[in-house]
Design an enzyme around this catalytic site. Sequence first.
Site: not given
Ligand SMILES: *Cc1c(COP(=O)(O)O)cnc(C)c1O
Length: 379
Positions: A136, A164, A314
Amino acid sequence: MKSVTSATGRAWIEINLDNLRHNAEVLQELMPRGCRLMAVVKANAYGHGAVLVSSWLQRWGVTAFGVATVDEGIELRRHGIKGEILVFGYTDPARVKEIKKYGLTQTVVDASYAEELDRRGIPVDVHIKIDTGMHRLGYPSDDFESIAGAFNMRCLRIRGMYTHLCCADNENPGDREFTENQIEKFYSVVDYLKTKNIKIPKLHIQSSYGLLNYPKLKCDYARIGIALYGGIKTGSTYLKPDLKPVMFLKARVVHIQTVKTGESVGYGRTFTAKRDSLIAVVSVGYDDGYPRTVRSGCALVNGVYAPLAGRVCMDQLAVDITGIPGVKTGDTVTLIGDGRISAPDVAEHYGSISNELFCRMGERVPVIAVHAGNKPKNA
Ligand SMILES: *Cc1c(COP(=O)(O)O)cnc(C)c1O
């Protein structure tokens, strides 16, 4: 931005701040020493109210927040949120002055972004994003030289570096191997930077499932969103902390009628009474955030589960209250909360996840903060 009011006349969301605090404490306790909770409050704190959630968490000692956009960060600053606010997503480099003015920390999404941001000549705090397989955002994890190059840029004050995980939410062996590999790639970047005598900034890898399935990782932050809101499916993770639901979607019984055997309820006549039935119409619909595609869900009426009757409209929906004693107009109905109507369960009824269910709560639904000593009347 949703208003915080006491309007419980039609459909509303209760945010249980005691449960939020409980979750924050339980999650912080699971983290290794030195690791801090970064509360992820993007998307209006997953529909829970970003300012409400952040200001309470700040009161209890949380000092790091994660948002998706620069505007979300600015909103928090304008409402007195201090500490670190990390913007996870892309921000137009033309807005660098605002990043600086509001003291936000920007994610560097790749090498060309680093250059563009640096070229603006305004020193800003940043975290470097490393792509270890999600594909990403981020520098490719094998692009050591570009990553190291960011540390030499004049205007990037690198406070952190992160990646991530993309399949940390389950324990099947293939996904586990992939995740271990992501972690390894991330640390190979760290090791390279060390060989270049670069001072290692704060490191973070885990979000909710990462923490619950890979709790041994030693990082400076864990970026926690869905677990904070109690939206984890119980029993689905390696660690099974006692997390409580924070959001409760509630509405009123506004009309009660008898529907005779063979008669139908609602659009498309998808519900036909198999017996003479008592049907309650409830003042909540898909515009309020209760998904139209929930077909076999139920609601809690006077503490008893009542199945949905027919399609969600709705602005309204119907439930079958046959046999539930004493239901009357004005009674409270809970659509999302705990038990069989937990957010993960409702989400499963329409093929989604609790994250998305929370985010879709409608603009017109007021948010009410509930905590010890502040229970709304008649709710
Ligand atoms: C949204 C997000 C999180 C949080 O993820 P969760 O699964 O809701 O804990 C953590 N890091 C990044 C980069 C995110 O975009």
